[in-house]
Design a protein around this motif. Structure first.
Motif, mmCIF file in Angstrom:
data_model
loop_
_atom_site.group_PDB
_atom_site.id
_atom_site.type_symbol
_atom_site.label_atom_id
_atom_site.label_comp_id
_atom_site.label_asym_id
_atom_site.label_seq_id
_atom_site.Cartn_x
_atom_site.Cartn_y
_atom_site.Cartn_z
ATOM 1 N N VAL A 29 0.785 -1.456 0.171
ATOM 2 C CA VAL A 29 0.099 -0.033 0.074
ATOM 3 C C VAL A 29 1.180 1.490 -0.317
ATOM 4 O O VAL A 29 2.138 1.376 1.163
ATOM 5 C CB VAL A 29 -0.740 -0.084 1.208
ATOM 6 N N ALA A 30 0.554 2.415 -0.566
ATOM 7 C CA ALA A 30 1.567 3.214 -0.871
ATOM 8 C C ALA A 30 1.660 4.260 0.081
ATOM 9 O O ALA A 30 -0.276 3.964 1.075
ATOM 10 C CB ALA A 30 0.941 3.968 -2.230
ATOM 11 N N ALA A 31 2.481 4.352 0.932
ATOM 12 C CA ALA A 31 2.537 4.580 2.105
ATOM 13 C C ALA A 31 3.422 6.743 1.629
ATOM 14 O O ALA A 31 3.925 7.173 0.964
ATOM 15 C CB ALA A 31 3.504 3.955 3.238
ATOM 16 N N GLU A 32 2.453 7.395 2.727
ATOM 17 C CA GLU A 32 2.653 8.772 2.999
ATOM 18 C C GLU A 32 5.061 9.878 3.128
ATOM 19 O O GLU A 32 4.587 10.337 2.132
ATOM 20 C CB GLU A 32 2.142 9.473 4.144
ATOM 21 N N LYS A 33 5.362 8.490 3.894
ATOM 22 C CA LYS A 33 6.344 8.771 4.377
ATOM 23 C C LYS A 33 7.750 7.558 3.704
ATOM 24 O O LYS A 33 8.736 7.871 4.149
ATOM 25 C CB LYS A 33 7.000 9.041 5.914
ATOM 26 N N SER A 60 -10.712 -17.243 -12.606
ATOM 27 C CA SER A 60 -9.070 -17.851 -12.111
ATOM 28 C C SER A 60 -9.031 -16.175 -13.079
ATOM 29 O O SER A 60 -6.921 -15.977 -12.993
ATOM 30 C CB SER A 60 -8.556 -18.994 -13.278
ATOM 31 N N ARG A 61 -8.652 -15.470 -13.561
ATOM 32 C CA ARG A 61 -8.773 -14.282 -14.414
ATOM 33 C C ARG A 61 -8.758 -13.079 -13.274
ATOM 34 O O ARG A 61 -7.733 -12.347 -13.374
ATOM 35 C CB ARG A 61 -9.268 -13.971 -15.475
ATOM 36 N N PHE A 62 -9.214 -12.905 -12.368
ATOM 37 C CA PHE A 62 -9.777 -12.114 -11.483
ATOM 38 C C PHE A 62 -7.932 -12.021 -10.269
ATOM 39 O O PHE A 62 -7.895 -11.642 -9.824
ATOM 40 C CB PHE A 62 -10.380 -12.426 -10.121
ATOM 41 N N ILE A 63 -8.017 -13.880 -10.267
ATOM 42 C CA ILE A 63 -6.492 -13.883 -9.091
ATOM 43 C C ILE A 63 -5.467 -13.707 -10.012
ATOM 44 O O ILE A 63 -4.764 -13.475 -9.419
ATOM 45 C CB ILE A 63 -7.115 -15.775 -9.003
ATOM 46 N N GLU A 64 -5.579 -13.956 -11.864
ATOM 47 C CA GLU A 64 -4.698 -13.840 -12.676
ATOM 48 C C GLU A 64 -3.628 -11.944 -11.954
ATOM 49 O O GLU A 64 -2.475 -11.461 -11.783
ATOM 50 C CB GLU A 64 -3.828 -14.017 -13.584
ATOM 51 N N ILE A 65 -5.378 -11.378 -12.393
ATOM 52 C CA ILE A 65 -4.735 -9.312 -12.215
ATOM 53 C C ILE A 65 -4.576 -9.359 -10.858
ATOM 54 O O ILE A 65 -3.325 -8.693 -10.844
ATOM 55 C CB ILE A 65 -5.889 -9.132 -12.495
ATOM 56 N N LEU A 66 -4.794 -10.108 -9.479
ATOM 57 C CA LEU A 66 -4.463 -9.555 -8.552
ATOM 58 C C LEU A 66 -3.452 -10.198 -7.857
ATOM 59 O O LEU A 66 -2.143 -8.857 -7.584
ATOM 60 C CB LEU A 66 -5.511 -10.189 -7.448
ATOM 61 N N HIS A 67 -2.512 -11.287 -8.475
ATOM 62 C CA HIS A 67 -0.947 -11.944 -8.641
ATOM 63 C C HIS A 67 -0.107 -10.460 -8.856
ATOM 64 O O HIS A 67 0.595 -10.583 -8.950
ATOM 65 C CB HIS A 67 -0.824 -12.766 -8.954
ATOM 66 N N GLU A 68 -0.869 -10.375 -9.915
ATOM 67 C CA GLU A 68 -0.249 -8.848 -11.135
ATOM 68 C C GLU A 68 0.531 -8.287 -10.499
ATOM 69 O O GLU A 68 1.178 -7.297 -10.039
ATOM 70 C CB GLU A 68 -0.436 -8.660 -12.442
ATOM 71 N N TYR A 69 -0.856 -7.629 -9.542
ATOM 72 C CA TYR A 69 -0.446 -6.041 -8.919
ATOM 73 C C TYR A 69 -0.776 -6.031 -7.320
ATOM 74 O O TYR A 69 -0.152 -4.910 -7.006
ATOM 75 C CB TYR A 69 -2.150 -4.991 -9.386
ATOM 76 N N ALA A 70 0.104 -7.292 -6.953
ATOM 77 C CA ALA A 70 0.289 -7.395 -5.552
ATOM 78 C C ALA A 70 1.561 -6.733 -4.817
ATOM 79 O O ALA A 70 1.967 -6.889 -4.179
ATOM 80 C CB ALA A 70 -0.058 -8.981 -4.820
ATOM 81 N N ASN A 71 2.412 -6.508 -6.120
ATOM 82 C CA ASN A 71 3.578 -5.897 -5.782
ATOM 83 C C ASN A 71 4.446 -4.460 -6.470
ATOM 84 O O ASN A 71 4.887 -4.058 -6.683
ATOM 85 C CB ASN A 71 4.469 -6.601 -6.260
ATOM 86 N N LYS A 72 2.154 -3.851 -6.212
ATOM 87 C CA LYS A 72 2.551 -2.421 -6.949
ATOM 88 C C LYS A 72 1.991 -1.826 -5.854
ATOM 89 O O LYS A 72 0.518 -2.600 -5.227
ATOM 90 C CB LYS A 72 1.691 -2.203 -7.989
ATOM 91 N N PRO A 73 2.763 -0.620 -5.226
ATOM 92 C CA PRO A 73 1.973 0.199 -4.401
ATOM 93 C C PRO A 73 0.685 0.641 -4.496
ATOM 94 O O PRO A 73 0.186 0.929 -5.528
ATOM 95 C CB PRO A 73 3.172 1.770 -4.266
ATOM 96 N N LEU A 74 -0.672 -0.026 -3.630
ATOM 97 C CA LEU A 74 -1.851 0.457 -4.186
ATOM 98 C C LEU A 74 -2.164 1.655 -3.293
ATOM 99 O O LEU A 74 -1.887 2.386 -2.213
ATOM 100 C CB LEU A 74 -2.511 -0.693 -3.050
ATOM 101 N N ASN A 75 -2.553 2.511 -4.359
ATOM 102 C CA ASN A 75 -3.361 3.612 -4.304
ATOM 103 C C ASN A 75 -4.439 3.916 -5.909
ATOM 104 O O ASN A 75 -4.852 2.969 -6.336
ATOM 105 C CB ASN A 75 -2.313 5.599 -4.626
ATOM 106 N N PHE A 76 -4.547 5.220 -5.747
ATOM 107 C CA PHE A 76 -5.985 5.058 -6.536
ATOM 108 C C PHE A 76 -5.059 5.096 -8.101
ATOM 109 O O PHE A 76 -5.779 4.056 -9.136
ATOM 110 C CB PHE A 76 -5.939 7.355 -6.667
ATOM 111 N N SER A 77 -3.626 5.379 -8.585
ATOM 112 C CA SER A 77 -3.611 5.143 -10.082
ATOM 113 C C SER A 77 -3.225 3.691 -9.999
ATOM 114 O O SER A 77 -4.044 3.335 -10.934
ATOM 115 C CB SER A 77 -2.601 5.652 -10.029
#
Length: 262
Positions: A29-33, A60-77
């Motif tokens: 998750v994207a953090a402020e500091k 299965s495509r839902f899980i595939e997408i989630l795994h792809e984004y699990a290593n990207k800081p989660l924020n609006f974009s």
């Protein structure tokens, strides 16, 4: 192999939301500091629409997408990109996601300056329609302290206080993105006092006296928070729930409010 999901359906019923729910994954998750914070995330739901002519979606495509984004800081974009990919890979017109997690906000005790981490319950909610901007909502739940003005007024000494929970949901655009830390600070500022995981004796004295000098009913906390959120001009919508876990009653005190800004 035969693909049953891609077979036709003749019942004439389009499904508004179909997908997965209650999946646990490690996320960033994207953090402020700092760049990001590691969390264990609960995918409350991740869905798309399904036209009436199709029998099923590709789970299965839902899980595939989630795994792809699990290593990207989660924020609006990141939520916007994730749902856009879901629209494409699942040939959908709308996609929706709700991700809940514990987020830890750094706190510093008011006198001793002892550092600690306060856990905040958070949920990111995204709703995306084809060729339309993302609708993004951030929900957080923050523990605070409240002290009863009536108890202080009528008592010879002391006043009853309690721990309270303030839940706020805020909808905003990418250009006006709020951080979890900023919204937490806004909420804490409307209570009788903040809550700290670590307090030494000098801190406890400070917090107790601060709450005593700043008594607030549940209605006061709610109204002050409404004013604070109204001052953030670019918020599209907000809702607030305040609940005081009463120390002298066998029930809680509760207040709620919501506003659409546009």
């Amino acid at each position: 192999m035969k693909d049953v999901q891609n077979m036709g359906d003749t019942r004439g019923i389009a499904i508004q939301r179909v997908g997965i729910s209650k999946a646990w994954l490690p996320f960033l998750v994207a953090a402020e500091k700092r760049d990001s914070q590691n969390v264990t995330a609960l995918i409350e739901r991740f869905t798309v629409d399904l036209p009436m002519e199709y029998k099923g979606t590709h789970m299965s495509r839902f899980i595939e997408i989630l795994h792809e984004y699990a290593n990207k800081p989660l924020n609006f974009s990141a939520v916007d990109e994730l749902l856009t990919e879901a629209l494409d890979k699942l040939a959908a017109k709308s996609a929706h996601i709700a991700i809940s997690f514990k987020y830890f906000v750094a706190k510093e005790a008011p006198v001793s300056a002892k550092e600690s981490l306060l856990d905040i319950d958070c949920t990111f909610i995204g709703d995306k329609r084809e060729n339309m901007p993302l609708e993004f909502t951030m929900e957080i739940s923050v523990p605070v302290t409240s002290l009863c003005p009536c108890s202080k007024e009528i008592s010879k000494y002391g006043a009853h206080n309690q721990r309270s929970t303030v839940k706020a949901a805020v909808k905003f655009s990418q250009e006006n993105e709020l951080t979890i830390e900023k919204l937490t600070t806004i909420i804490e500022g409307q209570a009788s006092s903040s809550v700290y995981p670590i307090l030494k004796r000098e801190d406890e004295k400070y917090v107790t006296e601060t709450a005593y000098e700043n008594p607030k009913f549940v209605e006061d906390i709610l109204r002050d928070l409404v004013l604070a959120l109204r001052s953030l001009e670019k918020i599209d919508y907000f809702s607030i729930e305040c609940e005081n876990f009463e120390s002298i009653h066998n029930h809680n005190a509760y207040a709620a409010h919501q506003e659409y800004r546009n």
